[in-house]
Design an enzyme around this catalytic site. Structure first.
Site, mmCIF file in Angstrom:
data_model
loop_
_atom_site.group_PDB
_atom_site.id
_atom_site.type_symbol
_atom_site.label_atom_id
_atom_site.label_comp_id
_atom_site.label_asym_id
_atom_site.label_seq_id
_atom_site.Cartn_x
_atom_site.Cartn_y
_atom_site.Cartn_z
ATOM 1 N N LYS A 128 -13.636 -9.956 -11.685
ATOM 2 C CA LYS A 128 -13.646 -11.157 -10.840
ATOM 3 C C LYS A 128 -14.780 -12.098 -11.230
ATOM 4 C CE LYS A 128 -10.730 -9.627 -7.157
ATOM 5 N NZ LYS A 128 -10.321 -9.585 -5.788
ATOM 6 N N LYS A 209 -2.058 -5.896 -12.769
ATOM 7 C CA LYS A 209 -1.818 -5.319 -11.447
ATOM 8 C C LYS A 209 -1.160 -6.361 -10.540
ATOM 9 C CE LYS A 209 -4.892 -5.266 -8.134
ATOM 10 N NZ LYS A 209 -5.912 -5.057 -7.081
ATOM 11 N N LYS A 212 -2.222 -10.408 -4.825
ATOM 12 C CA LYS A 212 -1.888 -11.514 -3.905
ATOM 13 C C LYS A 212 -2.215 -12.858 -4.538
ATOM 14 C CE LYS A 212 -3.693 -8.890 -0.087
ATOM 15 N NZ LYS A 212 -5.014 -8.527 -0.657
HETATM 16 N N1 AQP Z 1 -0.767 -3.527 -7.519
HETATM 17 C C1 AQP Z 1 -1.196 -2.578 -6.705
HETATM 18 N N2 AQP Z 1 -0.726 -1.306 -6.820
HETATM 19 C C2 AQP Z 1 -1.151 -0.331 -5.974
HETATM 20 N N3 AQP Z 1 -2.044 -0.558 -4.971
HETATM 21 C C3 AQP Z 1 -2.519 -1.806 -4.814
HETATM 22 N N4 AQP Z 1 -3.392 -2.349 -3.946
HETATM 23 C C4 AQP Z 1 -3.549 -3.655 -4.220
HETATM 24 N N5 AQP Z 1 -2.788 -4.001 -5.259
HETATM 25 C C5 AQP Z 1 -2.130 -2.879 -5.662
HETATM 26 C C6 AQP Z 1 -4.029 -1.613 -2.858
HETATM 27 O O1 AQP Z 1 -3.789 -2.345 -1.662
HETATM 28 C C7 AQP Z 1 -4.895 -2.190 -0.786
HETATM 29 C C8 AQP Z 1 -5.324 -3.521 -0.249
HETATM 30 O O2 AQP Z 1 -5.830 -4.311 -1.325
HETATM 31 P P1 AQP Z 1 -6.883 -5.443 -1.036
HETATM 32 O O3 AQP Z 1 -6.258 -6.556 -0.339
HETATM 33 O O4 AQP Z 1 -8.041 -4.892 -0.302
HETATM 34 O O5 AQP Z 1 -7.458 -5.875 -2.407
HETATM 35 P P2 AQP Z 1 -6.896 -5.925 -3.844
HETATM 36 O O6 AQP Z 1 -6.810 -4.581 -4.433
HETATM 37 O O7 AQP Z 1 -7.780 -6.869 -4.572
HETATM 38 O O8 AQP Z 1 -5.435 -6.510 -3.610
HETATM 39 P P3 AQP Z 1 -4.759 -7.706 -4.317
HETATM 40 O O9 AQP Z 1 -3.392 -7.817 -3.804
HETATM 41 O O10 AQP Z 1 -4.930 -7.586 -5.795
HETATM 42 O O11 AQP Z 1 -5.578 -8.940 -3.746
HETATM 43 P P4 AQP Z 1 -6.409 -10.071 -4.468
HETATM 44 O O12 AQP Z 1 -5.425 -10.877 -5.287
HETATM 45 O O13 AQP Z 1 -7.006 -10.882 -3.346
HETATM 46 O O14 AQP Z 1 -7.466 -9.418 -5.313
HETATM 47 C C9 AQP Z 1 -5.987 -1.478 -1.567
HETATM 48 O O15 AQP Z 1 -6.031 -0.124 -1.185
HETATM 49 C C10 AQP Z 1 -5.551 -1.608 -2.986
HETATM 50 O O16 AQP Z 1 -5.980 -0.509 -3.782
#
Ligand code: AQP
Length: 351
Positions: A128, A209, A212
């Site tokens: 990030k 991955k 969001k």
């Molecule tokens: N692609 C994924 N596969 C499996 N698990 C996932 N998680 C996120 N993406 C995947 C799991 O979802 C939970 C919540 O995630 P988060 O919102 O705390 O943060 P993140 O991992 O950063 O999720 P995003 O969707 O990728 O958000 P952004 O784009 O904001 O960074 C966690 O348990 C995560 O492991």
């Protein structure tokens, strides 16, 4: 839909009776099928086996640039998605992180124990922070895992259902629990991750991955037409250039996604027909889109019902906050005493 939780070795800490679970999700955009199969599905299944604390981690979300005007809507959307996905306020505590001040209070205390080198080595921090100028990188991004450790430890949680990307952060939570216990006396259990078989779901680009904020996701509550449009853009086997080329399901992310939604007969049929070029990539993507639309339908219906009663969502979050604060303030009393600070009760009686 398939893919259940995987328990690590070891029984839950008996000091909490059922043992405690804590996890969070950032309100950074639409909750997607990666979040669901990687973590939230586990959250739902754990509700009857543990005392569960689930937070919409809004303080984490502000560690990267965001729009304050649209933020309240994102918070409500996150609550709606989680409830629609199966969280039951009668069986778990759902709340907003920023409404339980003990999280940030404990985070500062843990910051005083946090090893800077370990924070700088965090994969998510490096990703990030990217190649940005050092002055532009916010300290909040570096400290994010310390706040995450506080989120967990303030409930003395034994188990943390997360996706694979969070395992490294949990390692830090264990380091901090150990350091605290060694320095100030046994206070915190060392929390263990609970992973599902869907540890890391790839986005529709088939490379990174599902996320969001990367625009490579299928939202849990996406309307049918949006699911079809997004699936039409999904990457498949890069070597399959023409419909008549035989495909390789083992390298195709769309085929992987079939495993979360489709029944074994459909998966076997797609495998056969892809290899023999009897089904084209577009046709297969639309087949999966239709299966997804049906399997996500109950969530869309529950979400529509919840949205008709916004007061109910506020009420659920208020109840969750009250339950969370009861436990978190008890932990903080213990922590203050261990640190040699005056307990809250003495401060209050002299105020
Ligand atoms: N692609 C994924 N596969 C499996 N698990 C996932 N998680 C996120 N993406 C995947 C799991 O979802 C939970 C919540 O995630 P988060 O919102 O705390 O943060 P993140 O991992 O950063 O999720 P995003 O969707 O990728 O958000 P952004 O784009 O904001 O960074 C966690 O348990 C995560 O492991």
């Amino acid at each position: 839909m398939s893919g259940g939780p995987t328990e690590p070795a070891g029984a839950p800490d008996p000091s909490h009776g059922r043992g405690r679970v804590m996890s969070g999700i950032q309100p950074t955009g639409e909750i997607h099928i990666g979040n669901y199969f990687g973590a939230i599905r586990n959250w739902v299944e754990l509700q009857d086996r543990y005392e569960c604390f689930y937070a919409i981690v809004d303080y984490h979300a502000i560690a990267t640039p965001y729009d304050p005007v649209g933020f309240p809507e994102l918070l409500e959307d996150a609550a709606v998605s989680l409830l629609a996905a199966g969280l039951d306020p009668e069986r778990c505590h759902l709340f907003l992180q920023s409404e339980v001040p003990e999280h940030t209070e404990l985070a500062w205390i843990l910051t005083t124990l946090a090893p800077l080198g370990q924070l700088q080595r965090m994969t998510q921090f490096k990703e990030k922070a990217g190649e940005g100028e050092e002055v532009a990188i916010r300290a909040g991004l570096l400290m994010y895992p310390v706040l995450q450790a506080a989120d967990i430890l303030v409930y003395k949680a034994d188990r943390v259902p997360v996706g694979e990307d969070q395992v490294q952060h949990l390692e830090l939570a264990r380091t901090l629990a150990r350091r605290f216990n060694t320095t100030f006396g046994a206070t915190f259990p060392e929390p263990q991750p609970l992973l599902t078989r869907a540890r890391r779901i790839l986005g529709l680009d088939g490379q990174s991955k599902m996320s969001k904020t990367k625009g490579n996701h299928i939202g849990l509550l996406d309307p049918p037409e949006t699911i079809r449009e997004k699936m039409a853009t999904a990457f498949t086997d890069p070597q399959r250039k023409r419909r008549s080329d035989p495909g390789r399901p083992e390298v195709c992310n769309v085929f992987t996604l079939h495993h979360y939604f489709s029944d074994p007969d459909t998966i076997a049929r797609v495998d056969r027909e892809c290899r023999s070029a009897r089904i084209g990539c577009y046709e297969d993507k639309m087949l999966l889109a239709d299966i997804m639309i049906e399997s996500l339908r109950p969530m869309r219906e529950r979400a529509a019902e919840l949205r008709r009663d916004p007061g109910r969502i506020r009420e659920i979050l208020d109840r969750g906050r009250a339950a969370a604060r009861r436990v978190a303030s008890e932990t903080m009393d213990e922590v203050r005493a261990a640190l040699g600070l005056w307990p809250t009760s003495i401060r209050t009686s002299r105020a």
